[in-house]
Design an enzyme around this catalytic site. Sequence first.
Site, PDB file in Angstrom:
ATOM      1  N   HIS A 150       0.494  -0.905  -0.393  1.00 28.18           N
ATOM      2  CA  HIS A 150       0.122  -0.266  -0.364  1.00 28.18           C
ATOM      3  C   HIS A 150       0.730   1.281  -0.281  1.00 28.18           C
ATOM      4  O   HIS A 150      -0.250   2.130  -0.626  1.00 28.18           O
ATOM      5  CB  HIS A 150      -1.016  -0.297   1.321  1.00 28.18           C
ATOM      6  N   ASP A 203      -0.003  -7.700   1.715  1.00 26.53           N
ATOM      7  CA  ASP A 203       0.631  -6.385   1.817  1.00 26.53           C
ATOM      8  C   ASP A 203       2.014  -5.861   1.487  1.00 26.53           C
ATOM      9  O   ASP A 203       2.890  -5.744   2.770  1.00 26.53           O
ATOM     10  CB  ASP A 203      -0.227  -5.450   2.443  1.00 26.53           C
ATOM     11  N   SER A 255       4.414   2.533   7.726  1.00 27.01           N
ATOM     12  CA  SER A 255       4.604   0.904   7.317  1.00 27.01           C
ATOM     13  C   SER A 255       5.497   0.764   5.915  1.00 27.01           C
ATOM     14  O   SER A 255       6.601   1.809   5.826  1.00 27.01           O
ATOM     15  CB  SER A 255       3.462   2.140   5.791  1.00 27.01           C
TER      16      SER A 255
END
Length: 399
Positions: A116, A146, A230
């Site tokens: 993402h 992910d 992230s």
Amino acid sequence: MKKFANILLVTIFILSTMACSFSASYPFSSSTDQNPTPEIVQVATRVPDIQEPQNSNTVTYNPNLLDLMNREGLLISLYERVNPGVVSIQTLSVTGGGLGSGFVFDKEGHIITNYHVVEDATELEVDFPSGYKARGSVIGRDIDSDLAVIKVDVPEELLFPLSLGNSDDLRIGQTVIAIGNPFNLSGTMTLGIVSAKSRTLSSFRQASTGGFFSAGDLIQTDASINPGNSGGPLLNLNGEVVGINRAIRTEQTNENGEPTNSGIGFAISSNIVGRVVPYLIKDGFYDYPYVGITSQEDLTLMEREALGIQEMTGAYIISVTENSPASKAGLIGGSTVTRISGLLAGGDLIIAVDDRPVRLFSDFLSYIMANKSPGDEIVINIKRQGEEMEVPVVLDKRP
């Protein structure tokens, strides 16, 4: 109660991915507004006593202070050793700029991050702690867990690969460290513990039923994780990567509407990373195993009573997808109306897989994702109308 009709590949709480674009006066930001200066609260800390005995030249130190100094030295050493391998990622897309983190996987210039982080990127750069900056290109994507692999052309002497640890060895309460780029504050280090293991979240892969497949084998941590973290590493005290920070559960936002840490973060396990990344580098994708059942994480006592299930653990099969491996193996889902709306009785109850007890659905899913591939056979132990049975299932790849 419609929750039983919903595919359980979607988590029931609000999750905020950490690499969301946010408005700030940083490179690639889509807004020119300045963030107001955050309030800084000064906290006074009492220094542990140092006691000096009378008529003595010997100073006796508080053992708590020595423990604190040893811990401090360990963390400083770990950071200095590991941080050169942690990178900040800047992205540009049609909707604006975004931030993320990552880490060096090998000397060939492969950088690991979240899918993402780079999902919609039209341009991206990778910034190293040394100050070196490089353009990067995405060569592999994994929408199930992910994950993404970025390739950079960087002199080998600037690449400091981080080692992967064994996430199966993690224990609840173990200390972990997150290093990343929250709010574009590169090289930020935070400390926490392993709060839980084998958690599940929604993946980015949509199922034919309209819901989303689940991602399994996630680590829950209270180490502070915020937008920009992230893709960054979650490390043990040996400096080994045991997870990749992915998301937080939060209902809190800052003045710009960006999610903020609530003490519940999630990281992709290093064992998933170690299994998937070589395929992403080689092929650009990875095929996850597919069973074809819908379940939910757990059942309440009232639900178990309505279903006529005596066992207090196990993953109840709500439905089986037509022509799936589960269907071909003879597994069945619920079909009989109960007193609870939307809850159908008569489905199989999974109690073990390959001789591993299944307490919750996440136990089953995490084992399959971290250890099996399409074409592998697993043996599922079920309870059906009070009778225990073994059902062999040949796994397929997710459609």
